[in-house]
Design a protein around this motif. Structure first.
Motif: not given
Length: 165
Positions: A46-53
């Motif tokens: 997909h074109a989503g971009e996940l960041m986990l903080a």
């Protein structure tokens, strides 16, 4: 955007200690690397971009966890992807909060994010950190597949490695 408490007992005065203890116990480098690989794999679809903080101890200058998550969203540049499809999964360990913030390019309704946070809250309350976060990443991937399908020119603009604050 959706936020939710982990569902644990919050003990004033012990929260700083608790946040640091949870970070050491549940997020060794091997777990962080595994979560990064899960994020990298999910972003291929997909074109989503996940960041986990993950923040062990939230700063005193911002007592509101939702506002702190918005600050992190901006400071990490999650809002600055070309397609506006950044998603931040923010865990405040000392405050026992989860915040899930999606940029305007991800048109998912709040109910989608609420479902993910509710399940993650249950997993964290049961001590299933690795499994719960991995399942949350996979659930976020499913939402992103539906609301921001893969673009021909989609590139990875955000790091996959979880950010430890």
């Amino acid at each position: 955007m959706y936020h939710n408490r982990f569902g644990w007992k919050h003990l004033a005065g012990l929260s700083t200690f608790e946040g640091r203890r949870l970070r050491r116990k549940h997020f060794p480098q091997v777990v962080l690397d595994e979560l990064a690989a899960t994020i990298a794999h999910s972003e291929q679809h997909h074109a989503g971009e996940l960041m986990l903080a993950i923040e062990a101890v939230a700063p005193a200058h911002e007592p509101d966890t939702r506002q702190r998550a918005l600050e992190v969203f901006g400071r990490l540049g999650v809002w600055d992807t070309p397609l506006n499809t950044g998603v931040l999964l923010y865990l405040a360990l000392d405050r026992h909060h989860i915040e899930l913030i999606a940029d305007r390019g991800v048109g998912a309704p709040d109910a989608e994010w609420q479902t993910i946070c509710t399940q993650l809250r249950k997993d964290l309350a049961a001590g299933r950190y690795r499994e719960g976060i991995r399942a949350a990443i996979e659930a976020i991937e499913a939402v992103c597949r539906q609301y921001c399908p893969a673009a021909l020119s989609a590139q990875n603009h955000l790091p996959d490695q979880p950010i430890m604050l």
